[in-house]
Design a protein around this motif. Structure first.
Motif, PDB file in Angstrom:
ATOM      1  N   GLN A 825      -9.090   3.529  21.961  1.00 19.40           N
ATOM      2  CA  GLN A 825     -10.369   3.173  21.330  1.00 19.40           C
ATOM      3  C   GLN A 825     -11.504   3.423  22.318  1.00 19.40           C
ATOM      4  OE1 GLN A 825      -9.652  -0.884  19.908  1.00 19.40           O
ATOM      5  NE2 GLN A 825      -9.503  -0.049  17.854  1.00 19.40           N
ATOM      6  N   LEU A 826     -12.624   3.825  21.783  1.00 21.69           N
ATOM      7  CA  LEU A 826     -13.782   4.122  22.646  1.00 21.69           C
ATOM      8  C   LEU A 826     -14.612   2.851  22.842  1.00 21.69           C
ATOM      9  CD1 LEU A 826     -15.743   6.230  24.010  1.00 21.69           C
ATOM     10  CD2 LEU A 826     -16.870   6.379  21.804  1.00 21.69           C
ATOM     11  N   ALA A 827     -14.802   2.468  24.108  1.00 25.72           N
ATOM     12  CA  ALA A 827     -15.678   1.316  24.409  1.00 25.72           C
ATOM     13  C   ALA A 827     -17.085   1.863  24.646  1.00 25.72           C
ATOM     14  CB  ALA A 827     -15.176   0.597  25.654  1.00 25.72           C
ATOM     15  N   LEU A 828     -17.964   1.598  23.692  1.00 23.50           N
ATOM     16  CA  LEU A 828     -19.338   2.114  23.782  1.00 23.50           C
ATOM     17  C   LEU A 828     -20.257   0.991  24.268  1.00 23.50           C
ATOM     18  CD1 LEU A 828     -21.293   4.505  23.016  1.00 23.50           C
ATOM     19  CD2 LEU A 828     -21.640   3.318  20.858  1.00 23.50           C
ATOM     20  N   LYS A 829     -20.881   1.206  25.412  1.00 25.11           N
ATOM     21  CA  LYS A 829     -21.812   0.206  25.938  1.00 25.11           C
ATOM     22  C   LYS A 829     -23.236   0.631  25.569  1.00 25.11           C
ATOM     23  CE  LYS A 829     -23.170  -2.393  30.002  1.00 25.11           C
ATOM     24  NZ  LYS A 829     -23.103  -2.569  31.449  1.00 25.11           N
ATOM     25  N   VAL A 830     -23.978  -0.301  24.963  1.00 24.75           N
ATOM     26  CA  VAL A 830     -25.366  -0.025  24.570  1.00 24.75           C
ATOM     27  C   VAL A 830     -26.278  -0.929  25.395  1.00 24.75           C
ATOM     28  CG1 VAL A 830     -27.029   0.036  22.677  1.00 24.75           C
ATOM     29  CG2 VAL A 830     -24.624   0.497  22.223  1.00 24.75           C
ATOM     30  N   GLU A 831     -27.159  -0.302  26.172  1.00 25.18           N
ATOM     31  CA  GLU A 831     -28.146  -1.063  26.953  1.00 25.18           C
ATOM     32  C   GLU A 831     -29.523  -0.707  26.425  1.00 25.18           C
ATOM     33  OE1 GLU A 831     -26.700  -1.405  31.411  1.00 25.18           O
ATOM     34  OE2 GLU A 831     -26.678   0.646  30.712  1.00 25.18           O
ATOM     35  N   GLY A 832     -30.440  -1.649  26.510  1.00 24.38           N
ATOM     36  CA  GLY A 832     -31.783  -1.355  26.001  1.00 24.38           C
ATOM     37  C   GLY A 832     -32.850  -2.110  26.753  1.00 24.38           C
ATOM     38  N   VAL A 833     -34.035  -1.537  26.727  1.00 21.39           N
ATOM     39  CA  VAL A 833     -35.196  -2.153  27.370  1.00 21.39           C
ATOM     40  C   VAL A 833     -36.320  -2.203  26.345  1.00 21.39           C
ATOM     41  CG1 VAL A 833     -36.915  -1.889  29.179  1.00 21.39           C
ATOM     42  CG2 VAL A 833     -34.565  -1.319  29.643  1.00 21.39           C
ATOM     43  N   VAL A 834     -36.968  -3.371  26.244  1.00 21.37           N
ATOM     44  CA  VAL A 834     -38.128  -3.512  25.357  1.00 21.37           C
ATOM     45  C   VAL A 834     -39.372  -3.221  26.184  1.00 21.37           C
ATOM     46  CG1 VAL A 834     -39.399  -5.066  23.840  1.00 21.37           C
ATOM     47  CG2 VAL A 834     -36.927  -5.315  24.070  1.00 21.37           C
ATOM     48  N   GLN A 835     -40.161  -2.240  25.749  1.00 21.60           N
ATOM     49  CA  GLN A 835     -41.378  -1.867  26.487  1.00 21.60           C
ATOM     50  C   GLN A 835     -42.610  -2.291  25.702  1.00 21.60           C
ATOM     51  OE1 GLN A 835     -40.318   2.344  26.813  1.00 21.60           O
ATOM     52  NE2 GLN A 835     -39.920   2.053  28.982  1.00 21.60           N
ATOM     53  N   HIS A 836     -43.585  -2.840  26.435  1.00 21.53           N
ATOM     54  CA  HIS A 836     -44.798  -3.368  25.792  1.00 21.53           C
ATOM     55  C   HIS A 836     -46.028  -2.612  26.262  1.00 21.53           C
ATOM     56  CE1 HIS A 836     -42.555  -6.870  24.391  1.00 21.53           C
ATOM     57  NE2 HIS A 836     -42.059  -6.980  25.594  1.00 21.53           N
ATOM     58  N   GLY A 837     -47.102  -2.715  25.450  1.00 24.57           N
ATOM     59  CA  GLY A 837     -48.406  -2.180  25.859  1.00 24.57           C
ATOM     60  C   GLY A 837     -49.167  -3.229  26.656  1.00 24.57           C
ATOM     61  N   SER A 838     -50.500  -3.151  26.605  1.00 28.73           N
ATOM     62  CA  SER A 838     -51.320  -4.052  27.431  1.00 28.73           C
ATOM     63  C   SER A 838     -51.378  -5.474  26.871  1.00 28.73           C
ATOM     64  CB  SER A 838     -52.736  -3.488  27.558  1.00 28.73           C
ATOM     65  OG  SER A 838     -53.279  -3.283  26.264  1.00 28.73           O
ATOM     66  N   LYS A 839     -51.100  -5.656  25.566  1.00 26.20           N
ATOM     67  CA  LYS A 839     -51.169  -7.010  24.970  1.00 26.20           C
ATOM     68  C   LYS A 839     -49.836  -7.357  24.299  1.00 26.20           C
ATOM     69  CE  LYS A 839     -56.095  -6.603  23.909  1.00 26.20           C
ATOM     70  NZ  LYS A 839     -57.063  -6.425  22.829  1.00 26.20           N
ATOM     71  N   PRO A 840     -48.805  -7.688  25.095  1.00 24.59           N
ATOM     72  CA  PRO A 840     -47.507  -7.969  24.465  1.00 24.59           C
ATOM     73  C   PRO A 840     -47.555  -9.230  23.616  1.00 24.59           C
ATOM     74  CG  PRO A 840     -47.428  -8.405  26.833  1.00 24.59           C
ATOM     75  CD  PRO A 840     -48.764  -7.807  26.551  1.00 24.59           C
ATOM     76  N   GLY A 841     -46.913  -9.159  22.444  1.00 24.89           N
ATOM     77  CA  GLY A 841     -46.802 -10.338  21.576  1.00 24.89           C
ATOM     78  C   GLY A 841     -48.101 -10.820  20.973  1.00 24.89           C
ATOM     79  N   LEU A 842     -49.057  -9.903  20.758  1.00 23.67           N
ATOM     80  CA  LEU A 842     -50.351 -10.316  20.200  1.00 23.67           C
ATOM     81  C   LEU A 842     -50.205 -10.797  18.749  1.00 23.67           C
ATOM     82  CD1 LEU A 842     -53.470 -10.369  20.636  1.00 23.67           C
ATOM     83  CD2 LEU A 842     -53.540  -8.079  19.667  1.00 23.67           C
ATOM     84  N   PHE A 843     -49.452 -10.051  17.934  1.00 19.10           N
ATOM     85  CA  PHE A 843     -49.280 -10.430  16.526  1.00 19.10           C
ATOM     86  C   PHE A 843     -47.921 -11.069  16.267  1.00 19.10           C
ATOM     87  CE2 PHE A 843     -52.162  -6.638  16.199  1.00 19.10           C
ATOM     88  CZ  PHE A 843     -53.299  -7.373  15.953  1.00 19.10           C
ATOM     89  N   ARG A 844     -46.867 -10.525  16.895  1.00 17.80           N
ATOM     90  CA  ARG A 844     -45.524 -11.103  16.729  1.00 17.80           C
ATOM     91  C   ARG A 844     -44.664 -10.714  17.922  1.00 17.80           C
ATOM     92  NH1 ARG A 844     -46.901  -7.311  13.279  1.00 17.80           N
ATOM     93  NH2 ARG A 844     -47.835  -8.877  11.941  1.00 17.80           N
TER      94      ARG A 844
END
Length: 963
Positions: A825-844
């Motif tokens: 079986q193939l073990a697939l590792k998924v990594e991720g990074v959340v990138q923000h602009g100058s005003k993170p979380g302004l609306f949600r």
């Protein structure tokens, strides 16, 4: 200006060669190996930039191990640089894979004879506390260093102890007694005690620890009455209570006691500051008695600065549940009744205070009381609030200092709130604003215009009354090209667009254009055109976009403006629609579609790889399809006249058992039309779900478009296709829903009108008559007559959020597949990074990321033989919560069928309200499933007619037993 340009270029990454992650790391590694100290330091300080650009663990792990080596062998200055880099990159620390190795290299320096080196190591360990909270050797070193005779080392140990106490319950429990002994010990100097006391704020891991820390702080407050000790102890007390939550009411009482009884201004200021912190964090824990004590203190104090602080706490509380608690308890005696309004008495007294800040807070308290306690008869209080606001407006509008502007903002916010909650006061508020607008400073005028626009949006009935004054003012401003004047032109134009609800008169248009010609600033003209598009004044917008076409520097901007001009023209074509005139409606829609098609071609040309304009293209394509669907529906309705049901239609209906057949071909066409509108509604829903960064007004706009599609499909079904089972209950709009804009107000009124018409026809007549088709056509025309609003997200992205995924294993070349044996079986590792602009979380904000993995067979291998398969396809989903904007998870994929499999990983996000947004991205890799050697050999032998040997069977067993 030069500095600004330089920082802009640095941010954009100009002047630096674009390198891949490995090359960039090798470049910095070369600098670390250099013999020159300057080059080494330069390489070290460039690491945070590298982490920002390539935020995945494989690079961060290598980089931190290199930095740990530099820390181990370098001098103290290099160690200090590494410490600063570690503190700057705190959110990347958890991506270090070899934590033991990293800590080992750093920790070796703790045994140095140099106290400064040991101090830097302790600070380094403290900065890493989040990833090594339970390392006993680090705990032991901190305890030892607290007893050091070197001040630098002791201060570093205190820093590390504070960080470890925040992270580790064991360490906090163990160090608490040690800290207590040091604080109470006579040998410890006072300045060191002042640094040790704040550690106690982290002793909130369990109730007994918090309780013992509170007892110690209580002793300290009484034993050491000096100003500095009291201030530090009280503040630590407050932070501990705020974290442990159980002792907040006691803490409020203690702070009020110091505020009332301690004569020192510094202590009073600290008490006010901490009360403000608790008012923001837990307003529900404030009792009526607490607020009463605070009011009494404020009434008695002769100092303006203290009165300002206390009023600031009260104004914070007045906007929360605490104010209702204060007024809700029915007082028992006459004395209590008089005193229960001490807050009102204080606010009325302060409204006309000569200190602007005190007056602003006084007015804010009155406004909040008027807004919150609506069941009480507070007529006198409302009048006081209005008069206070007017006097503050006169005072601040003449002053352009930052303090006056901040106070004016508070006053204007209160005006909007008052107009919203008490509409009968809005007329006098608007009149005072308009009167003051002529004599005010430019900076104040801009803020006042924003306030007028907000009030006119809520209460459109006041718009007409404003227009005359606004036009008079527009004629006289804009003589100079200063930034404030330009801003004022935009703000005033916005209010004029809001105030003239239906359409701009030619006189208004001429005045605006004349002023823009006088002050030729293209950016100002573009901003006014943008506002015109938002308010649905498309003829004005088209003329302004047309005038700007030749003033831009790049062809992308030219195409963008050209597309906006075409869209404005397309919407302008629809304003000539008349009810009952269906042939001209078709020609208007055709003309509009012509401009829309030109516009979408121009918009596509304006997009770039960095700015693909996906929302804009999606929105416009849907608008085009919606107009075509409307046009098709009108044609279908007309077909009742051009192609009426045949004479035998009733007979056909009876024999086929389908009652709709008696209406002729219009029934099948209507069915297609209804499906088309439902499909459009689904597509609008998809556009909504993909717009995670959009503001609420834009999302509401998309929602209204979706509702108009559902409305028409429902009308078609109720009038023609299935009049018996049509239900109108779920479609009736709730009157309680608050309407934010004129566009929404008009759309909702059209929705309600159409539903009423459809319902009355549905009850009276059987389908299909000319009345039914006329009703549908009129519904289409009514919807199109409301000018479309292009909301903010169409022009401007205030929040930017994107997700970057990395899959492993990953192929060296994207085109070639990864090889896997079909019995594994193939073990697939998924990594991720959340990138923000100058005003993170302004609306949600993102709460969790949903990862969906699916595999499909692209091509089978040549051999055609049977393999026992448990599971043909893979379809899995996992939810992960990002920590410090990073997440990772693993999937186990079964690829038993031989051939090339296409594996797709798609991400979507869930916000704090539980709504799922399809943000993407979608990543694909190819995997080639190969036959395992033993099975291949057995198959070949079977083909040749030979049974497998015993030795081969033994090999097979050992091969499988390994997995």
């Amino acid at each position: 200006m030069a500095a600004g340009a330089k920082s802009f270029l640095a941010d954009a990454g100009y002047g630096e060669q674009e390198l891949d992650a490995n090359s960039a790391l090798m470049e910095l590694d070369k600098g670390l190996r250099s013999g020159k100290l300057g080059e080494q330091c330069e390489a070290v300080v460039r690491f945070p930039r590298l982490f920002q650009k390539y935020p995945f663990p494989i690079l961060i792990n290598s980089a931190f191990l290199k930095l740990a080596d530099v820390f181990r062998v370098g001098n103290n200055f290099l160690r200090l640089c590494v410490l600063k880099v570690t503190q700057q990159s705190e959110k990347h620390l958890e991506k270090i894979l070899n934590v033991d190795e990293f800590v080992k290299r750093v920790f070796s320096v703790i045994h140095s004879n140099d106290p400064v080196a040991r101090a830097i190591t302790l600070r380094m360990l403290g900065s890493m506390a989040s990833i090594i909270p339970e390392r006993k050797n680090a705990h032991h070193s901190i305890r030892q260093s607290l007893d050091s005779h070197d001040n630098v080392e002791v201060e570093a140990a205190i820093f590390a102890a504070a960080n470890f106490s925040a992270q580790s319950k064991d360490f906090a429990g163990g160090i608490c007694n040690k800290i207590s002994e040091m604080i109470q010990g006579l040998a410890t100097p006072v300045d060191l005690k002042l640094k040790l006391i704040p550690i106690l704020q982290h002793m909130h891991h369990d109730a007994s620890l918090a309780s013992s820390s509170r007892q110690l702080l209580q002793q300290l407050v009484t034993s050491y009455p000096s100003t500095k000790m009291v201030i530090v102890t009280l503040h630590t007390f407050t932070l501990l209570a705020a974290s442990s939550l159980v002792d907040i009411p006691k803490q409020i009482q203690l702070l009020l006691q110091y505020l009332k009884n301690d004569p020192r201004k510094a202590v009073k200021r600290l008490a006010i500051q901490d009360l403000k912190l608790l008012a923001n964090k837990t307003p529900h824990t404030w009792s009526r008695e607490n607020i009463q004590v605070l009011c009494e203190c404020a009434l008695q104090t002769p100092y303006d600065s203290l009165k300002l602080g206390m009023l600031s706490v009260l104004s914070t509380l007045s906007g929360t549940i605490a104010i209702k608690q204060y007024f809700s308890i029915a007082p028992g005696t006459a004395a209590t009744t008089a005193r229960s309004f001490d807050l009102v008495k204080l606010a009325q007294e302060c409204c006309y205070h000569n200190n602007r800040g005190i007056a602003a807070h006084g007015v804010r308290v009155l406004t909040n009381i008027s807004a919150s306690c609506q069941e009480k008869d507070l007529l006198a209080l409302e009048q006081d609030a209005v008069f206070g606001l007017e006097s503050l407006l006169v005072l601040c509008s003449q002053d352009s200092s930052p303090g006056a502007q901040a106070t004016l903002k508070i006053a204007l916010t209160c005006m909007v709130k008052l107009a919203k909650c008490r509409p009968h006061l809005s007329q006098s508020v608007v009149e005072s604003l308009l009167t003051q607008l002529h004599s005010a400073q430019d900076a104040a005028r801009i803020l006042m215009c924003h306030c007028l626009a907000a009030i006119a949006m809520q209460l459109p009935v006041l718009g007409d009354g404003m227009l005359g004054d606004l036009m008079d003012l527009y004629k006289v401003i804009g003589r100079s090209a200063t930034d404030k004047q330009q801003e004022l032109l935009v703000s005033l134009a916005t209010v004029i667009f809001v105030a003239s609800q239906k359409a701009l008169s030619s006189e208004v248009k001429n005045v605006i254009k004349q002023q823009l010609e006088n002050v030729s600033n293209g950016w100002t003209a573009y901003r006014i055109a943008r506002q015109a598009s938002r308010m649905g004044n498309h003829d004005m917008a088209r003329e302004l976009y047309q005038s700007l076409l030749t003033q831009v520097a790049s062809e992308h901007f030219y195409f963008w403006l050209n597309s906006l001009k075409e869209f404005s023209h397309a919407e302008q074509c629809l304003t000539g629609l008349q009810e009952e005139d269906y042939s001209s409606a078709l020609s208007c829609i055709a003309e509009s579609l012509k401009s829309y098609h030109k516009g979408i071609a121009s918009l596509t040309a304006a997009s770039t790889p960095l700015n693909p304009l996906s929302f804009q293209c999606g929105f416009v394509k849907l608008r085009i399809d919606l107009l075509q669907a409307f046009s098709q529906l009108i044609c279908t309705c007309n077909s009742l006249k051009t192609s009426p049901p045949p004479a035998i239609a009733t007979t056909i209906a009876m024999t086929s058992g389908n009652d709709l057949q008696r209406c002729g071909r219009i029934s099948t066409q209507m069915k297609l039309s209804m499906e088309e509108f439902r499909n459009l509604a689904t597509r609008y829903g998809d556009l909504y779900q993909s717009s995670f960064d959009a503001d609420s007004a834009t999302l509401r706009n998309v929602e209204l478009q979706q509702q108009s599609c559902l409305l028409i499909s429902h009308a078609v079904e109720a009038l023609i296709l299935d009049p018996e089972s049509a239900s109108f209950q779920e479609y009736t709009s709730s009157g309680a829903a608050h309407v934010e804009s004129e566009y929404e107000r008009r759309m909702m009124s059209v929705f309600n009108h159409v539903l009423e018409e459809v319902e009355s026809l549905n009850r009276k007549y059987a389908p299909v008559s000319y009345l039914h088709t006329a009703c549908l056509c009129n519904a289409v025309i009514a919807l199109l007559k409301v000018p479309l609003s292009f909301q903010r997200y169409f022009f401007q992205k205030l929040q930017s959020t994107s997700i970057k995924l990395a899959l492993s294993p990953s192929p060296r070349n994207p085109a070639e597949p990864i090889a896997v044996q079909n019995n594994q079986q193939l073990a697939l590792k998924v990594e991720g990074v959340v990138q923000h602009g100058s005003k993170p979380g302004l609306f949600r904000k993102i709460q969790s990321v949903c990862l969906n993995v699916s595999s499909t067979l692209q091509s089978k291998s040549g051999q055609d033989y049977k393999i026992p398969i448990d599971n043909m396809t893979n379809e899995m989903e996992q939810r992960v919560e990002p920590h410090n904007d990073y997440f990772s998870t693993q999937f186990l994929l079964n690829l038993a069928i031989l051939g090339t499999h296409n594996i797709t990983v798609e991400s979507s996000v869930k916000d704090l309200n539980g709504i799922v947004w399809k943000t993407g991205p979608k990543t694909t890799i190819f995997v080639k499933s190969l036959e395992d050697p033993y099975s291949q050999q057995v198959r070949l032998q079977q083909q040749q007619g030979q049974p497998p040997t015993q030795q081969q069977q033994q090999q097979q067993r050992t091969a499988y037993s390994r997995f």
